[in-house]
Write an enzyme that holds these catalytic residues in place. Structure first.
Site, PDB file in Angstrom:
ATOM      1  N   SER A 741       0.845  -1.182   0.000  1.00 51.42           N
ATOM      2  CA  SER A 741       0.000   0.000   0.000  1.00 51.42           C
ATOM      3  C   SER A 741       0.894   1.251   0.000  1.00 51.42           C
ATOM      4  O   SER A 741       1.740   1.398  -0.889  1.00 51.42           O
ATOM      5  CB  SER A 741      -0.947  -0.047   1.203  1.00 51.42           C
ATOM      6  OG  SER A 741      -1.908   0.955   1.143  1.00 51.42           O
ATOM      7  N   PHE A 742       0.734   2.128   0.979  1.00 52.93           N
ATOM      8  CA  PHE A 742       1.551   3.339   1.093  1.00 52.93           C
ATOM      9  C   PHE A 742       3.037   3.031   0.915  1.00 52.93           C
ATOM     10  O   PHE A 742       3.787   3.795   0.309  1.00 52.93           O
ATOM     11  CB  PHE A 742       1.275   3.951   2.466  1.00 52.93           C
ATOM     12  CG  PHE A 742       2.105   5.141   2.838  1.00 52.93           C
ATOM     13  CD1 PHE A 742       1.637   6.425   2.625  1.00 52.93           C
ATOM     14  CD2 PHE A 742       3.346   4.983   3.451  1.00 52.93           C
ATOM     15  CE1 PHE A 742       2.396   7.536   3.006  1.00 52.93           C
ATOM     16  CE2 PHE A 742       4.106   6.075   3.822  1.00 52.93           C
ATOM     17  CZ  PHE A 742       3.625   7.360   3.602  1.00 52.93           C
TER      18      PHE A 742
END
Length: 932
Positions: A741-742
């Site tokens: 993700s991030f």
């Protein structure tokens, strides 16, 4: 007047089943009405060849064998057991029995176990009232010595002349036509009675729902002791006058793609197969160097039954074969039992109707069959969606079991409904099965179903598919059942390190899926798995063998291997190490003296959940409070953790190091994984265990969790810090980086720094993130971030995460966080050792990282990337891939690889999907790194 003379006159291609008065009529009518059609036998490796036995020829051969049976003194009512493996031997003998009014009972040999085979034949002899056993000369020579067993050689029967006055017996509808032995140990199998009326009702209903006609061509490869082969794939096509193709199990299982070649060569329109063959075909297709030359457009129906149908397997099969003309709606998961004349319930909306499910529903019943779901042990019908016992009623349901009144009484309710023994639910008349009660393991009062675990473990690298058995055992003195996992491997026999890795992978997969550890892992050779002709493992037999000591040598070998791989046993020293060993033993449910002081907590079987349990036990047993999770991650053995505890809080002070070593063994290039937006690395713990003895697995943790640590002030500072830490651990490339993700954006920036410094980054992975994250970060105010953190930690549900931000936004920050803690399950908070102050600090850190993401604009390029994409937070997976994820192509020099992984954004590495994810990831790492 004979039955031949009394049958209706020729009516072209009218379905024989509509005119038949008993099952024998089906063949007689087919021979009269469609004399150019019949059974083709494909018994060699040549898919285009095969002898066609027309229905008139099959009728003549059957009448000749019937004459031979008469010559042996067999007449109407005498049961004939058929021990014949070749389809061109079995089918004529089967029809001879039906034409003569003799109930036929298919059997299979039990090779390599004469004692068990003799027990089976002895039991069958008593159960079937001393049947005549018809077999081939080849099998007759192998038969064990069974007193009183009357045996006839098929060749002798076939040599009999047909007398002019040979009559076909006019069976009554209620007469038994077929006896099928249920699976079970040799001494307790039952004989299901299927009458002529049962079979005819079933054929008519099946033909109607499947839309079969005389123009169809069917394919069967299953042996005839399985009811689906005989009914679904032989009687059914014959009942409509269709042409049928028959081959043997070994020709398909030895080369699964032959199944597809036969369909293409003979323009097959309908076939039956269990789910496991679909999986074998998927694997075989994935290993092909080039595409096959196939046209599968003729196939309009695959009935798949005999075991649970995994949605992912069926969908992958359809996807893989779509380029060859296979229609998307061709696959019908089905349910049936011997007692219901095989398939009687069909799922006609697969795969669209099963989207998001792990196992396909079995669908709706054929005409005439009724379904009800009742409370377990009772008779009250349950409402839609409630799980209970599945019961059936209809003309295709057996009247019971031969010579077994007790079993018959147990199988039926007082009002005549058949108790399937399966648990399921009805939704708008559509049946889904939850599991089979007799194939369950009950641990601490909770039922777990064997097929669920087996389907999960089959996805692990090194497991030989279809050779996994999950079954219970109950050691002496135990107050609950315990789980045994037996499996065959594809690993080299002398590769102990790989076998140990696989043992850890199997154990961790069970823990994550079911929440408890198997008591025993048993790597066994394939021949140690007793199977039915359909490929179903006989779990009860394996349990009895285990409990009789048959696997003692394998158990000892596994224990010795594990001890060696953990570096030998090192006894704990001193009071603290002894106490810690006792805590580890409590967690892993073993004796304290089995814990080596130098063995890693994770190598012993610890998971991310166990870290939190360990923290709690340290507080209860030793009074250790506020021990950081990082301390356990970096000091996972009894000896290392003892040293860490003796050093006290001073060990928490010092220079921040983002590197958390989750797995340090293995000679391959290490993998560095960057944390998601919550900053923590626990999400990687379970994934890292699959890399044991293969490659080190390091996670990068955000700054700010420990006392005195100042959070990063910019995205660039974070990337630089991580790049420096990676080079400190591994001074030079090639490097393998990834981010979840991030963290994918951070990993991209780290890779740019490393490449700018002249280093090679041969693998750069993005776990479900596109390059442009600013728009998503802009959507996340503090409460959105806090709610996402709560969902990530399983404090709230996905639905709550959608609703809560709007509800909580008018409140103050303190009130928002207090509400999230207030509605969280207390037991989950206890597991996480989480209270309001700790959650507040974590939320602040996550919000700070979100703020850094709002400033992030991707730029520049790296060499290439591997992007793993799952179901996004919103929108379709295809739009996510095409409109967002593929934008990574703007930031690489070479083409990227896009890999579809199961699960959703927050679950792709969760317990349900981590086994699949790790397999895809490890294969991609090998491709990118180790092939260079």
């Amino acid at each position: 007047m004979t039955i031949l003379e009394s049958l209706p006159a020729e009516t072209g291609v009218a379905p024989p089943a509509q005119e038949a008065r008993n099952v024998a009529d089906l063949l007689v009518l087919a021979a009269r009405q469609v004399p150019d059609r019949g059974v083709r036998y494909s018994l060699t490796g040549q898919v285009t060849e095969g002898r066609l036995q027309t229905y008139p020829e099959l009728l003549d051969d059957a009448r000749r064998i019937l004459a031979g049976l008469h010559a042996r003194g067999a007449g109407p009512g005498r049961t004939v057991a058929l021990l014949l493996e070749r389809p061109d031997e079995f089918l004529p003998a089967f029809w001879a029995c039906l034409l003569g009014g003799m109930p036929a009972c298919p059997m299979v040999p039990i090779r390599n176990d004469p004692q068990r085979w003799a027990a089976q034949l002895t039991h069958a002899g008593a159960l079937l009232d001393e049947p005549l056993l018809v077999t081939s000369g080849r099998l007759r020579a192998e038969l064990p010595d069974v007193p009183g067993l009357e045996v006839a050689d098929l060749a002798d029967l076939e040599a009999t002349s047909i007398p002019a006055d040979l009559e076909i017996h006019q069976a009554k509808p209620a007469d038994v036509a077929l006896l099928v032995l249920t699976s079970g140990s040799t001494g307790n199998s039952k004989a299901v009675m299927l009458s002529h009326a049962n079979l005819l009702a079933s054929m008519r209903a099946k033909a109607e729902v499947q839309g079969l006609t005389g123009e169809d061509v069917t394919l069967n490869w299953i042996s005839y002791d399985h009811v689906a082969a005989l009914l679904e794939a032989h009687l059914l096509p014959l009942s409509v006058g269709a042409t049928q193709l028959h081959t043997t199990p070994d020709t398909i299982l030895g080369d699964p793609l032959r199944f597809l070649r036969l369909i293409d060569a003979h323009r097959v329109t309908m076939t039956f197969t269990p789910n496991f063959l679909l999986g074998l075909i998927n694997r075989a297709l994935s290993q092909l160097p080039e595409d096959l030359r196939l046209d599968l457009s003729s196939l309009r129906r695959i009935i798949s039954g005999g075991e649970a149908n995994l949605v992912s397997t069926g969908a992958a099969f359809l996807d893989a074969l779509a380029p060859y003309g296979l229609d998307r709606g061709v696959l019908w998961p089905a349910f049936g039992m011997t007692e219901t004349c095989a398939g009687s319930i069909y799922n006609r909306t697969f795969p669209a109707g099963d989207a998001g499910a792990e196992f396909a529903a079995v669908g709706r019943p054929v005409t005439g069959l009724s379904i009800r779901v009742v409370e377990d042990g009772g008779h009250r019908s349950l409402a839609d969606g409630e799980v209970g016992e599945v019961q059936l009623y209809g003309p295709m349901v057996t009247e019971g079991y031969l010579n077994n009144n007790r079993a018959t009484e147990d199988a039926f309710t007082a009002d005549g409904w058949f108790r399937t023994g399966d648990l399921g639910r009805l939704t708008d008349g559509r049946l889904s099965l939850v599991g089979r009660s007799k194939d369950s393991i009950i641990v601490n009062g909770v039922n777990y179903f064997s097929h669920e675990m087996e389907s999960l473990l089959e996805e692990l690298d090194g497991i030989d598919k279809s050779y996994v058995a999950a079954f219970p055992t109950r050691p002496e003195g135990s107050d609950t059942e315990q789980l045994v996992i037996a499996f065959a491997t594809t690993l080299p026999a002398d590769d102990e390190a790989e076998l140990h890795r696989l043992l850890i992978a199997v154990r961790n997969s069970v823990v994550m899926a079911w929440g408890f550890r198997p008591s025993l892992l048993l790597p066994l050779p394939k021949e140690a798995f007793p199977k039915t002709s359909l490929g179903k493992i006989q779990r009860p037999l394996m349990r009895s063998r285990l409990e009789s000591g048959a696997y003692a040598a394998q158990q000892e070998a596994v224990a010795d291997l594990v001890t060696r791989q953990l570096g030998g046993h090192v006894a704990p020293e001193g009071e603290l190490e002894t106490a810690l060993a006792g805590i580890y033993a409590e967690l892993f449910e073993v004796a304290p003296d089995a814990i080596s002081a130098t063995a890693s907590f994770f190598d012993l079987g610890g998971t991310s959940l166990d870290i939190l349990r360990l923290k709690r036990l340290l507080g209860v047993r030793l009074g250790v409070e506020d021990l950081p999770v990082l301390a356990i991650l970096t000091a996972p053995s009894v000896r290392a953790l003892s040293g860490r505890l003796e050093a006290g809080s001073a060990a928490d002070e010092g220079v921040y190091d983002p590197i958390v070593p989750l797995q340090t063994s293995g000679e391959k290039t290490p993998l560095f994984c960057v944390h998601p937006g919550v900053g923590e690395v626990l999400v990687f713990v379970n994934l890292a265990k699959y890399f044991v003895h293969e490659r080190p697995f390091y996670a990068l943790r955000a700054r700010g969790f420990n006392p005195g640590e100042k959070p990063f002030e910019s995205f660039a500072e974070m990337a630089r810090s991580y790049a420096d830490a990676i080079r400190a651990k591994q001074p030079h490339g090639p490097y393998a980086l990834a981010g979840y993700s991030f963290g994918a954006a951070v990993a991209f920036e780290v890779a740019k720094l490393l490449e700018a410094e002249g280093e090679r980054v041969d693998f750069l992975g993005s776990f479900n993130l596109p390059p442009h994250i600013k728009y998503r970060m802009d959507e996340l105010d503090f409460i959105e971030t806090a709610v996402n953190l709560a969902m990530f930690l399983d404090l709230i549900s996905k639905q709550q995460a959608k609703e809560l931000p709007e509800q909580l936004r008018p409140l103050s920050k303190e009130e928002q966080l207090a509400h999230l803690i207030r509605i969280a399950p207390p037991e989950r908070l206890a597991e996480l050792d989480l209270d309001l102050p700790r959650f507040t600090a974590w939320a602040d850190l996550a919000d700070g990282l979100t703020g850094l993401g709002r400033t992030y604009q991707p730029s520049g390029q790296v060499r290439s990337m591997s992007i793993f994409y799952a179901i996004p937070l919103r929108g379709t997976k295809q739009d996510w891939l095409n409109k967002e994820v593929r934008r990574w192509d703007d930031f690489t020099v070479e083409p990227n690889r896009f890999l579809d992984v199961p699960g959703e954004h927050y679950t792709l590495m969760g317990p349900k999907h981590v086994a699949n994810f790790q397999s895809i990831l490890r294969a991609e790492l090998d491709r990118a790194l180790d092939a260079k």
